[in-house]
Design a protein around this motif. Structure first.
Motif, mmCIF file in Angstrom:
data_model
loop_
_atom_site.group_PDB
_atom_site.id
_atom_site.type_symbol
_atom_site.label_atom_id
_atom_site.label_comp_id
_atom_site.label_asym_id
_atom_site.label_seq_id
_atom_site.Cartn_x
_atom_site.Cartn_y
_atom_site.Cartn_z
ATOM 1 N N ALA A 104 25.066 29.203 3.596
ATOM 2 C CA ALA A 104 24.610 30.556 3.275
ATOM 3 C C ALA A 104 25.633 31.623 3.639
ATOM 4 O O ALA A 104 25.505 32.754 3.225
ATOM 5 C CB ALA A 104 23.299 30.849 3.978
ATOM 6 N N PHE A 160 28.158 33.710 6.573
ATOM 7 C CA PHE A 160 28.261 34.076 7.980
ATOM 8 C C PHE A 160 27.901 35.546 8.162
ATOM 9 O O PHE A 160 27.893 36.319 7.211
ATOM 10 C CB PHE A 160 29.682 33.831 8.504
ATOM 11 C CG PHE A 160 30.712 34.730 7.879
ATOM 12 C CD1 PHE A 160 30.955 35.995 8.401
ATOM 13 C CD2 PHE A 160 31.415 34.328 6.752
ATOM 14 C CE1 PHE A 160 31.889 36.840 7.826
ATOM 15 C CE2 PHE A 160 32.350 35.174 6.158
ATOM 16 C CZ PHE A 160 32.586 36.425 6.699
ATOM 17 N N ILE A 167 28.974 40.694 6.659
ATOM 18 C CA ILE A 167 28.426 39.409 6.254
ATOM 19 C C ILE A 167 29.332 38.834 5.176
ATOM 20 O O ILE A 167 30.090 39.549 4.544
ATOM 21 C CB ILE A 167 26.986 39.507 5.716
ATOM 22 C CG1 ILE A 167 26.925 40.440 4.503
ATOM 23 C CG2 ILE A 167 26.033 39.975 6.795
ATOM 24 C CD1 ILE A 167 25.623 40.347 3.763
ATOM 25 N N GLY A 168 29.245 37.514 5.016
ATOM 26 C CA GLY A 168 30.128 36.904 4.029
ATOM 27 C C GLY A 168 29.536 35.654 3.431
ATOM 28 O O GLY A 168 28.506 35.152 3.869
ATOM 29 N N GLY A 169 30.206 35.152 2.425
ATOM 30 C CA GLY A 169 29.772 33.943 1.747
ATOM 31 C C GLY A 169 28.574 34.213 0.861
ATOM 32 O O GLY A 169 28.394 35.311 0.348
ATOM 33 N N LYS A 170 27.750 33.203 0.692
ATOM 34 C CA LYS A 170 26.654 33.289 -0.271
ATOM 35 C C LYS A 170 25.687 34.420 0.075
ATOM 36 O O LYS A 170 25.123 35.053 -0.803
ATOM 37 C CB LYS A 170 25.914 31.955 -0.343
ATOM 38 C CG LYS A 170 24.977 31.865 -1.528
ATOM 39 C CD LYS A 170 24.601 30.441 -1.853
ATOM 40 C CE LYS A 170 25.365 29.907 -3.034
ATOM 41 N NZ LYS A 170 24.941 28.613 -3.501
ATOM 42 N N ALA A 180 26.360 37.333 1.170
ATOM 43 C CA ALA A 180 26.869 38.560 0.555
ATOM 44 C C ALA A 180 26.823 38.462 -0.962
ATOM 45 O O ALA A 180 26.523 39.426 -1.656
ATOM 46 C CB ALA A 180 28.306 38.817 1.010
ATOM 47 N N GLN A 181 27.115 37.275 -1.451
ATOM 48 C CA GLN A 181 27.225 37.090 -2.902
ATOM 49 C C GLN A 181 25.868 37.221 -3.598
ATOM 50 O O GLN A 181 25.751 37.832 -4.640
ATOM 51 C CB GLN A 181 27.822 35.715 -3.186
ATOM 52 C CG GLN A 181 28.179 35.509 -4.655
ATOM 53 C CD GLN A 181 28.639 34.095 -4.948
ATOM 54 O OE1 GLN A 181 28.896 33.307 -4.057
ATOM 55 N NE2 GLN A 181 28.726 33.774 -6.223
ATOM 56 N N ILE A 182 24.863 36.622 -2.995
ATOM 57 C CA ILE A 182 23.548 36.571 -3.649
ATOM 58 C C ILE A 182 22.652 37.713 -3.202
ATOM 59 O O ILE A 182 21.930 38.299 -3.987
ATOM 60 C CB ILE A 182 22.821 35.242 -3.315
ATOM 61 C CG1 ILE A 182 23.670 34.057 -3.748
ATOM 62 C CG2 ILE A 182 21.441 35.205 -3.937
ATOM 63 C CD1 ILE A 182 23.641 33.746 -5.195
ATOM 64 N N SER A 234 23.197 40.731 -1.670
ATOM 65 C CA SER A 234 23.664 42.058 -1.272
ATOM 66 C C SER A 234 22.728 43.175 -1.709
ATOM 67 O O SER A 234 22.750 44.234 -1.131
ATOM 68 C CB SER A 234 25.072 42.305 -1.793
ATOM 69 O OG SER A 234 25.130 42.105 -3.180
ATOM 70 N N PRO A 283 34.288 31.211 2.862
ATOM 71 C CA PRO A 283 33.407 32.389 2.839
ATOM 72 C C PRO A 283 34.184 33.660 3.182
ATOM 73 O O PRO A 283 33.628 34.746 3.141
ATOM 74 C CB PRO A 283 32.375 32.068 3.923
ATOM 75 C CG PRO A 283 33.127 31.233 4.909
ATOM 76 C CD PRO A 283 34.190 30.478 4.133
ATOM 77 N N VAL A 334 37.399 34.835 -1.353
ATOM 78 C CA VAL A 334 36.105 34.187 -1.173
ATOM 79 C C VAL A 334 35.943 33.208 -2.333
ATOM 80 O O VAL A 334 36.020 33.604 -3.499
ATOM 81 C CB VAL A 334 34.962 35.221 -1.173
ATOM 82 C CG1 VAL A 334 33.620 34.525 -1.173
ATOM 83 C CG2 VAL A 334 35.081 36.146 0.036
ATOM 84 N N GLN A 359 34.293 40.728 0.366
ATOM 85 C CA GLN A 359 33.175 39.915 -0.107
ATOM 86 C C GLN A 359 32.775 40.354 -1.509
ATOM 87 O O GLN A 359 32.749 41.551 -1.817
ATOM 88 C CB GLN A 359 31.975 40.060 0.840
ATOM 89 C CG GLN A 359 32.219 39.494 2.224
ATOM 90 C CD GLN A 359 32.360 37.976 2.230
ATOM 91 O OE1 GLN A 359 31.762 37.275 1.416
ATOM 92 N NE2 GLN A 359 33.164 37.465 3.156
ATOM 93 N N LEU A 360 32.433 39.369 -2.341
ATOM 94 C CA LEU A 360 31.949 39.671 -3.687
ATOM 95 C C LEU A 360 30.487 40.103 -3.596
ATOM 96 O O LEU A 360 29.631 39.333 -3.170
ATOM 97 C CB LEU A 360 32.079 38.436 -4.582
ATOM 98 C CG LEU A 360 31.515 38.594 -6.001
ATOM 99 C CD1 LEU A 360 32.290 39.645 -6.781
ATOM 100 C CD2 LEU A 360 31.542 37.262 -6.732
ATOM 101 N N LEU A 361 30.209 41.339 -3.975
ATOM 102 C CA LEU A 361 28.847 41.856 -3.837
ATOM 103 C C LEU A 361 28.023 41.650 -5.108
ATOM 104 O O LEU A 361 26.805 41.656 -5.066
ATOM 105 C CB LEU A 361 28.888 43.350 -3.484
ATOM 106 C CG LEU A 361 29.607 43.662 -2.168
ATOM 107 C CD1 LEU A 361 29.608 45.158 -1.905
ATOM 108 C CD2 LEU A 361 28.968 42.928 -1.002
ATOM 109 N N GLY A 368 27.563 38.931 -7.010
ATOM 110 C CA GLY A 368 27.799 37.507 -7.152
ATOM 111 C C GLY A 368 26.668 36.740 -7.797
ATOM 112 O O GLY A 368 26.653 35.512 -7.761
ATOM 113 N N SER A 369 25.708 37.439 -8.365
ATOM 114 C CA SER A 369 24.633 36.732 -9.053
ATOM 115 C C SER A 369 24.067 37.677 -10.111
ATOM 116 O O SER A 369 24.418 38.856 -10.168
ATOM 117 C CB SER A 369 23.524 36.329 -8.085
ATOM 118 O OG SER A 369 22.701 37.452 -7.792
ATOM 119 N N MET A 396 21.355 39.013 -10.158
ATOM 120 C CA MET A 396 20.561 40.105 -9.595
ATOM 121 C C MET A 396 21.407 41.365 -9.488
ATOM 122 O O MET A 396 20.886 42.474 -9.523
ATOM 123 C CB MET A 396 20.029 39.717 -8.220
ATOM 124 C CG MET A 396 18.953 38.660 -8.303
ATOM 125 S SD MET A 396 18.290 38.254 -6.686
ATOM 126 C CE MET A 396 19.706 37.447 -5.947
#
Lengths: 228, 789
Positions: free
Chosen positions: A85, A87, A113-116, A118-120, A122, B43, B110, B704-706, B708-709, B711
């Protein structure tokens, strides 16, 4: 990213400080907190389950402390890994100021925050973090003010109504704060627990209670950070 | 001519299989004994890779092997190559840092690949990845080009000071300066071309396989150009000879450029399959696609246009910072240079143009060609500044364009930025668009909308694109490390049916229909008698693939060459059978006839004779009817068009409603108008998506990629789009046998500028960032309202 906030709590500063250093109170206040473990004199590990939208992860957190100045405040920094998920990491300066009969708790945070996560998450994390922070402080205020009320009413051995905490657990986790921090007040609940200040031999290192408080702030801070 | 020939709206042959779920995509394929790869990704946007502890993960259930970048390095695996060498202004070659398939020593975005876990199931591989402990030492990251070149900012590569890949220019600086010196008016504009995530419907996938008995390596992959992958991976990365490496790209569900490139995962599974002697499959999930598929666009540009008092363009000066991401993807370096600055003349006679482009490394996913690749960026600059100039000069935007269009009699027209346009008629295309959009009726519609409290605006964009990529010698002289011809083999079977083996690759374009129509047209067959075979290096002689709207112009031309050879050989056979002189044989509608007689042989009879040569000119002619051609284009093709957008904005919410969109395009000869219309619609959806919806956002500090989905990354939906008014003007390409120009990218090229011109027209403002979200539009309206109150 810097962010700050302030809460007024209807309890004395010593009590707020003590509560911030009470692992059991914090465990109850941190949404999703599962366990807290001291891994060394300078490290504390805790597990917090956080759900942000579709990402639900158990964060294994690690916290470091500095500038511990009871009951005025401290500086904490920490990081948590949620595996796939992502960090979370950050730092916060927490200050307690007396405000009449109550206490002003203010904090200043920088966090990432980072990784998924942040990606999913945010966008969703915005609402989630608001709720988590509110949950934390509402519960924290309730526990602290209830304890204050209970303790004001009488020095009874009966536990305060909200948190039903086994005495042994608390006692076991209470260790003295290092010098120069001799004036730590008793933990507010339950009143039968031995007060840390009465412990005769202060040891170097940082109290796990402080670590736990740090973790709580980091978790909240990380989530608040996303309120951008 | 066949009823299914060139110009007919034949239904797509391939759709039955796709619409009934019978397509065979890479992830549908499973090889005996196949294992699954999962790639552990960073990450962090930027970090030193100090150690990777795989001890716990190795013991995980089902785990077969775990490899890191050091394992590949130890095996002599090379870095992923860049296919185009750009030289800076000072003559120095671009900085080309290594790009290992699995990171070594440092991760730079990332999603950068750290280790591959191979296990019996995908889930076991994922679980094992959780057990890997990576010792990252985080480094500060930089994601924006404006930041990356400043002093004291994080550096991605020691070999690339100030994160500069190259500092390139094109055009005549002195002539441009002179033009500005005598200008009556100069229009200036600052633009950002927003970064896009390509979002093909099918995520990338790759299966590596190794046959110990034959020593043959096979890679099944989601690629737009399997031969290019074989060449790059075989020669530069894995050092495998081409006769021992087969690359198959079966059905591919969309590419938009993102599947041109040679990706790390292709090399990883091919290498690992040989290493562990078992087939290995990797399939991206959607989240992974966001952080590994090469992104598109991401330019920051300042442009100035000099005009005389009549609005005649005198000079154009463009300065662009182009984000390359963390590594050079396969064709990344040519996109903001030779596919961008060469298009800055647009449809106009601007006599002096000077373009300066700095390509910058940042801690982001690599950026490469995405539908249009450089040409949408160029069109956005030219058409935004032209529309702005028209407003500043008080000249109708259509009229200003007319004053500057390349005249009808000026072809071939040499631009000051290297290209020579062969044909076109921008006046006619503009008029078609104005008519179809009822441009003159706009004031009435605006007033009507105002009564309802809505703000209407209308905006246009003309465009030119260079397609049919490309003359090999020309691109070679500009730094391309590849040729850009195309091949086609036409195999006529004994009974007269035909298999075409083409180096073009279809991943949504409808080649199986359009190429079959060309064969049907030329040989007098039905499309059902023709199969188009593509996507397998073992079947196709060679190929350079599909991108840059090149399939029909280049691959189709190779096909015509082979068909002509087939017809010519058939003539010899027919002459022999009909006992006539070859010069007297005519071929039409599938029949060879002796001119002026009713003596005839059908194409099928000729084919049978070629394969059963009992009565055959065997002394002078080989049996068989199977011809191969390589077609290297003489020039680019130049599709052009005019797009007009009309928007209605709700000032209370900032919501932009696209109420009308007109696209008048000149694609040269059209083989299948229905498919062309579909291509235009798809391109428009992507172009409108860029203008109103899509935008890839990185956190400027953490990298970070904000978005990323889905949504947060807003793809356009059907109900965001109006019914498009589509019209086509036809001027033929002068240098390929079909007269075709290419249509795949047009919509994505013209639409963003047209939409943004319409929005800025409605609001009476000069600029607005893409995507024009309700929030941005509302913020643009609000100060205006406050000022009015």
């Amino acid at each position: 990213m810097d962010m700050s906030g302030e809460y007024r709590i209807e309890a004395s500063r010593d009590r707020v400080w003590a509560a911030l250093n009470d692992p059991e109170i914090l465990r109850q206040c941190i949404p999703g907190c599962e366990e807290i473990q001291k891994t060394s004199e300078t490290e504390l590990a805790a597990k917090v389950v956080a759900k942000v939208g579709p990402v639900k992860a158990k964060f294994a957190g690690k916290v470091t402390f500095s500038d511990v100045d009871p009951p005025n405040g401290y500086r904490i920094s920490g990081e948590g890994s949620g595996g796939a998920a992502g960090f979370a990491k950050g730092g916060a300066t927490v200050k307690l100021v007396e405000d009449g009969s109550g206490t002003l708790l203010s904090y200043k945070v920088d966090a990432h925050i980072g990784g998924k996560l942040a990606q999913i998450g945010s966008r969703l994390i915005d609402a989630t973090s608001r709720k988590m922070a509110d949950d934390f402080f509402v519960k924290f205020k309730t526990l602290v003010t209830d304890a204050q009320t209970a303790s004001d009413a009488a020095e009874q051995p009966t536990p305060a109504p909200a948190p039903a905490v086994p005495e042994a657990t608390l006692a076991a986790e209470v260790t003295p704060l290092p010098d120069p921090a001799p004036q730590v007040p008793p933990a507010p609940i339950p009143s039968a627990a031995p007060a840390p200040a009465s412990s005769p031999a202060p040891r170097p290192g940082v109290s796990p209670m402080v670590w736990v408080a740090g973790l709580a702030i980091v978790v909240v801070a990380v989530l608040w950070y996303m309120n951008r | 001519m066949s009823a299914q020939g060139i110009g007919e709206p034949v239904r797509r042959k391939e759709d039955f299989r796709f619409l009934t779920g019978q397509g065979t995509y890479t992830d549908d394929m499973n090889r005996p004994g196949q294992l699954y790869a999962y790639i552990l990704r960073s990450p962090h946007a930027h970090a030193e890779l100090n150690g990777i502890d795989i001890s716990k993960a190795q013991a995980g259930p089902g785990v077969e092997a775990i490899f890191s970048g050091k394992d590949m390095e130890a095996d002599g695996v090379g870095g992923l190559p860049c296919g185009w060498l750009i030289h800076s202004k000072d003559g120095s070659p671009m900085n080309e840092p290594p790009h290992p398939p699995l990171a070594v020593g440092r991760v730079r975005h990332v999603g950068d690949s750290v280790a591959v876990i191979i296990a019996a199931t995908r889930e076991q591989a994922k679980d094992a990845a959780e057990l890997i402990k990576v010792d990252y030492k985080e480094l500060p990251a930089v994601v924006a080009v404006e930041d990356a070149t400043k002093a004291g900012k994080p550096q991605l590569f020691d070999a690339a000071p100030n994160n500069l890949c190259y500092d390139w220019h094109l055009g005549d600086k002195a002539a441009t300066e002179a033009a500005f010196a005598k200008a009556h008016h100069v229009t200036k504009i600052d633009l950002v071309n927003n970064r896009l995530v390509p979002n093909a419907m099918e995520p990338r996938s790759a299966i590596g396989e190794y046959d110990r008995a034959t020593g043959l390596h096979t890679l099944y992959t989601t690629s737009q150009n399997p031969h290019v992958i074989r060449l790059l991976m075989g020669a530069f990365v894995l050092h495998l000879p081409e006769h021992k490496l087969r690359v198959v790209a079966p059905d591919v569900g969309g590419g938009f450029g993102s599947k041109i490139f040679h990706y790390a995962e292709e090399a990883i599974v091919t290498w690992a399959a040989a290493k562990i002697q078992k087939p290995v499959k990797w399939t991206s999930d959607r989240s992974e696609a966001f952080i590994t598929d090469a992104h598109g666009r991401d330019h920051v540009t300042h442009a100035e246009l000099a005009m005389d008092k009549d609005g005649k363009f005198l000079g154009l000066h463009v300065q662009t910072l182009a984000n390359m991401g963390a590594y050079l993807s396969t064709f990344s370096s040519c996109v903001p240079t030779y596919l961008y600055a060469t298009l800055l003349a647009g449809t106009y006679t601007t006599p002096a143009i000077y373009a300066e482009v700095k390509a910058i490394f940042t801690n982001t996913v690599p950026v490469d060609a995405y539908r249009g690749a450089g040409r949408p960026e160029a069109t956005y600059v030219v058409e935004r500044i032209v529309e702005t100039a028209a407003r500043e000069m008080g000249i109708d935007p259509a009229e200003l364009r007319r004053r500057n269009f390349v005249p009808r009699d000026a072809y071939p027209y040499q631009t000051p930025v290297a290209l020579q346009y062969d044909s076109g008629d921008y006046f006619e295309t503009l008029d078609m668009a104005l008519k179809a959009s009822d441009y003159l009726g706009f004031p009435g519609r605006r007033d009507e909308a105002a009564k309802r409290g809505k703000i209407r605006g209308i905006g246009m964009a003309t465009y030119i694109e260079a397609c049919g990529i490309a003359p090999s010698a020309v691109v070679g002289s500009l730094g391309a490390r590849a040729a850009l011809y195309e091949t086609a083999q036409v195999r006529v079977h004994p009974t007269g049916s035909v298999s075409v083996f083409t180096g073009s690759h279809q991943h949504g374009q409808g080649h199986e229909t359009t190429f079959a129509q060309i064969v049907a047209d030329k040989l007098g067959l039905t499309v059902d008698q023709v199969d188009i075979v593509h996507g397998d290096t073992d079947k196709i002689p060679f190929g350079l693939g599909t991108y840059g709207s090149r399939s029909l112009a280049v691959g189709g031309s190779a096909l015509v060459m082979s068909l002509d050879k087939v017809i010519a050989k058939g003539k010899k056979i027919a002459a022999h059978l009909l006992e006539a002189s070859e010069a007297d044989i005519e071929f039409k509608d599938g029949k060879y006839t002796v001119a002026g007689t009713d003596k005839a042989k059908t194409f099928g009879e000729i084919a049978m004779t070629a394969y059963v040569p009992h009565n055959y000119p065997i002394e002078e002619l080989e049996p068989g009817l199977d011809e191969t051609s390589f077609y290297d284009p003489k020039n680019f093709t130049f599709p052009s068009g005019c797009h007009i957008a009309e928007v209605e904005i709700d000032p209370e919410t900032g919501v932009v409603k696209l109420v009308n969109f007109t696209a008048a395009d000149d694609f040269g000869r059209i083989v299948n108008p229905m498919i062309v219309e579909g291509q235009v619609h798809g391109g428009l959806a992507q172009g409108i998506g860029q203008a109103l919806h899509e935008g890839c956002i990185y956190d400027r500090e953490s990298g970070q990629l904000l978005t990323g989905s889905y949504m947060d990354y807003d793809m356009p939906r059907a109900d965001d789009l109006p019914n498009f008014q589509v019209a086509t003007n036809v001027t033929l390409c002068t240098h390929n046998p079909l007269g075709v120009k290419g249509c795949g990218e047009a919509g994505a090229i013209g639409a963003p500028a047209a939409v943004m011109n319409a929005i800025t027209h409605a609001l009476g403002i000069k600029d607005l960032l893409m995507p024009a979200t309700p929030q941005r539009v509302w913020q643009a309206i609000n100060p205006m309202r406050q000022a009015a109150e």
